[in-house]
Design a protein around this motif. Structure first.
Motif, PDB file in Angstrom:
ATOM      1  N   VAL A   1       0.841  -1.203   0.000  1.00 43.36           N
ATOM      2  CA  VAL A   1       0.000   0.000   0.000  1.00 43.36           C
ATOM      3  C   VAL A   1       0.875   1.252   0.000  1.00 43.36           C
ATOM      4  O   VAL A   1       0.599   2.213  -0.722  1.00 43.36           O
ATOM      5  CB  VAL A   1      -0.960  -0.009   1.210  1.00 43.36           C
ATOM      6  N   ASP A   2       1.951   1.222   0.794  1.00 46.27           N
ATOM      7  CA  ASP A   2       2.869   2.368   0.814  1.00 46.27           C
ATOM      8  C   ASP A   2       3.512   2.575  -0.552  1.00 46.27           C
ATOM      9  O   ASP A   2       3.669   3.707  -1.013  1.00 46.27           O
ATOM     10  CB  ASP A   2       3.963   2.168   1.868  1.00 46.27           C
ATOM     11  N   GLU A   3       3.895   1.474  -1.191  1.00 44.87           N
ATOM     12  CA  GLU A   3       4.495   1.580  -2.520  1.00 44.87           C
ATOM     13  C   GLU A   3       3.509   2.138  -3.532  1.00 44.87           C
ATOM     14  O   GLU A   3       3.877   2.950  -4.384  1.00 44.87           O
ATOM     15  CB  GLU A   3       4.981   0.210  -2.999  1.00 44.87           C
ATOM     16  N   LEU A   4       2.266   1.701  -3.448  1.00 41.65           N
ATOM     17  CA  LEU A   4       1.246   2.205  -4.368  1.00 41.65           C
ATOM     18  C   LEU A   4       1.056   3.706  -4.172  1.00 41.65           C
ATOM     19  O   LEU A   4       1.011   4.473  -5.141  1.00 41.65           O
ATOM     20  CB  LEU A   4      -0.074   1.459  -4.153  1.00 41.65           C
TER      21      LEU A   4
ATOM     22  N   PHE B   1       2.112   6.621  -6.871  1.00 38.59           N
ATOM     23  CA  PHE B   1       1.106   7.580  -7.340  1.00 38.59           C
ATOM     24  C   PHE B   1       1.598   9.009  -7.125  1.00 38.59           C
ATOM     25  O   PHE B   1       1.475   9.861  -8.010  1.00 38.59           O
ATOM     26  CB  PHE B   1      -0.223   7.365  -6.613  1.00 38.59           C
ATOM     27  N   GLU B   2       2.156   9.262  -5.949  1.00 36.77           N
ATOM     28  CA  GLU B   2       2.688  10.596  -5.667  1.00 36.77           C
ATOM     29  C   GLU B   2       3.827  10.936  -6.622  1.00 36.77           C
ATOM     30  O   GLU B   2       3.960  12.083  -7.062  1.00 36.77           O
ATOM     31  CB  GLU B   2       3.151  10.682  -4.216  1.00 36.77           C
ATOM     32  N   ALA B   3       4.649   9.947  -6.959  1.00 40.48           N
ATOM     33  CA  ALA B   3       5.750  10.181  -7.901  1.00 40.48           C
ATOM     34  C   ALA B   3       5.206  10.518  -9.287  1.00 40.48           C
ATOM     35  O   ALA B   3       5.758  11.391  -9.974  1.00 40.48           O
ATOM     36  CB  ALA B   3       6.656   8.959  -7.972  1.00 40.48           C
ATOM     37  N   CYS B   4       4.137   9.848  -9.696  1.00 40.09           N
ATOM     38  CA  CYS B   4       3.511  10.168 -10.991  1.00 40.09           C
ATOM     39  C   CYS B   4       3.023  11.608 -10.996  1.00 40.09           C
ATOM     40  O   CYS B   4       3.263  12.364 -11.937  1.00 40.09           O
ATOM     41  CB  CYS B   4       2.324   9.242 -11.265  1.00 40.09           C
ATOM     42  N   PHE B   5       2.344  11.960  -9.944  1.00 40.55           N
ATOM     43  CA  PHE B   5       1.796  13.307  -9.851  1.00 40.55           C
ATOM     44  C   PHE B   5       2.923  14.333  -9.797  1.00 40.55           C
ATOM     45  O   PHE B   5       2.868  15.363 -10.476  1.00 40.55           O
ATOM     46  CB  PHE B   5       0.908  13.407  -8.605  1.00 40.55           C
TER      47      PHE B   5
ATOM     48  N   ASP C   1       6.955   8.372 -18.227  1.00 40.79           N
ATOM     49  CA  ASP C   1       6.607   6.986 -18.564  1.00 40.79           C
ATOM     50  C   ASP C   1       7.100   6.007 -17.507  1.00 40.79           C
ATOM     51  O   ASP C   1       6.404   5.052 -17.153  1.00 40.79           O
ATOM     52  CB  ASP C   1       7.175   6.603 -19.931  1.00 40.79           C
ATOM     53  N   GLN C   2       8.304   6.233 -16.988  1.00 36.76           N
ATOM     54  CA  GLN C   2       8.840   5.347 -15.952  1.00 36.76           C
ATOM     55  C   GLN C   2       8.003   5.422 -14.678  1.00 36.76           C
ATOM     56  O   GLN C   2       7.716   4.395 -14.061  1.00 36.76           O
ATOM     57  CB  GLN C   2      10.298   5.697 -15.651  1.00 36.76           C
ATOM     58  N   CYS C   3       7.622   6.624 -14.295  1.00 38.88           N
ATOM     59  CA  CYS C   3       6.790   6.784 -13.089  1.00 38.88           C
ATOM     60  C   CYS C   3       5.438   6.092 -13.265  1.00 38.88           C
ATOM     61  O   CYS C   3       4.962   5.393 -12.364  1.00 38.88           O
ATOM     62  CB  CYS C   3       6.576   8.263 -12.781  1.00 38.88           C
ATOM     63  N   ILE C   4       4.845   6.282 -14.415  1.00 38.31           N
ATOM     64  CA  ILE C   4       3.536   5.674 -14.671  1.00 38.31           C
ATOM     65  C   ILE C   4       3.660   4.157 -14.726  1.00 38.31           C
ATOM     66  O   ILE C   4       2.812   3.437 -14.191  1.00 38.31           O
ATOM     67  CB  ILE C   4       2.921   6.248 -15.959  1.00 38.31           C
ATOM     68  N   GLN C   5       4.725   3.655 -15.332  1.00 35.77           N
ATOM     69  CA  GLN C   5       4.915   2.204 -15.411  1.00 35.77           C
ATOM     70  C   GLN C   5       5.097   1.598 -14.026  1.00 35.77           C
ATOM     71  O   GLN C   5       4.543   0.540 -13.727  1.00 35.77           O
ATOM     72  CB  GLN C   5       6.117   1.869 -16.302  1.00 35.77           C
ATOM     73  N   LYS C   6       5.842   2.269 -13.155  1.00 32.06           N
ATOM     74  CA  LYS C   6       6.021   1.769 -11.786  1.00 32.06           C
ATOM     75  C   LYS C   6       4.677   1.747 -11.061  1.00 32.06           C
ATOM     76  O   LYS C   6       4.348   0.778 -10.373  1.00 32.06           O
ATOM     77  CB  LYS C   6       7.021   2.622 -11.014  1.00 32.06           C
TER      78      LYS C   6
END
Length: 179
Positions: free
Chosen positions: A46-49, A53-57, A79-84
């Motif tokens: 959950v923390d990773e998710l 998400f915060e990294a994508c934003f 793209d890397q952030c979204i892929q993660k």
């Protein structure tokens, strides 16, 4: 498709196999507790998710990307952030699918109760929709009846040279009386 991806990530079992006991107890793999493998000791799924998400934003609103001139570098970073984020989301989905499978094996009556409850809710929703449509139908039937009644009135009036004037004067409001 999601169930076919469950074996793609480290520490996950193929569909149909039960996960090994995790730190949360027997049959409790690490959604909320840290597990060895691809997550750190204090980092949960959950923390990773949340972090991904915060990294994508953050990557979308970062000043580095706003001021950057190399569009390809910006695109690669986003793209890397979204892929993660998508990878962690798949892992989370797989976790819940595994839990659902465990529940269906251990307590099949619970799954049947949930299915029956969902069907009852769907029937109630559809019944309300039917009632709403019936109310609309009734409203429009009333409108059509009113229109038909208005069209029948002129034919019921007497025919003659003064009939039009009589009808027009009947629709005029009464004169106001002076005080």
């Amino acid at each position: 498709m999601a169930s076919s991806m469950c074996g793609m990530f480290p520490g996950q079992q193929p569909p149909g196999s039960l996960p090994p006991p995790g730190p949360g107890g027997p049959g409790q793999p690490g959604l909320l507790t840290g597990t060895p493998g691809n997550r750190g000791a204090n980092n949960t799924l959950v923390d990773e998710l949340e972090a991904s998400f915060e990294a994508c934003f953050a990557s979308l609103v970062s000043q580095d990307y706003v001021n950057g001139t190399d569009q390809e570098e910006i695109r690669t970073g986003v793209d890397q952030c979204i892929q993660k984020f998508l990878d962690v989301a798949r892992q989370t989905e797989c976790f819940f699918l595994q839990k659902r499978l465990q529940l269906s094996v251990q307590k099949p009556e619970q799954v049947e109760k949930e299915d029956a409850s969902e069907l009852k809710n769907e029937l109630q929703r559809k019944e309300m929709l039917i009632q709403k449509h019936l109310a609309k139908i009734h409203h429009w039937q009333q409108v059509l009846e009113d229109i038909n009644v208005q069209h029948k009135k002129p034919t019921e009036l007497p025919q003659g040279p003064l009939a039009f004037l009589e009808q027009a004067s009947a629709n005029l409001p009464a004169p106001m009386k002076p005080n």
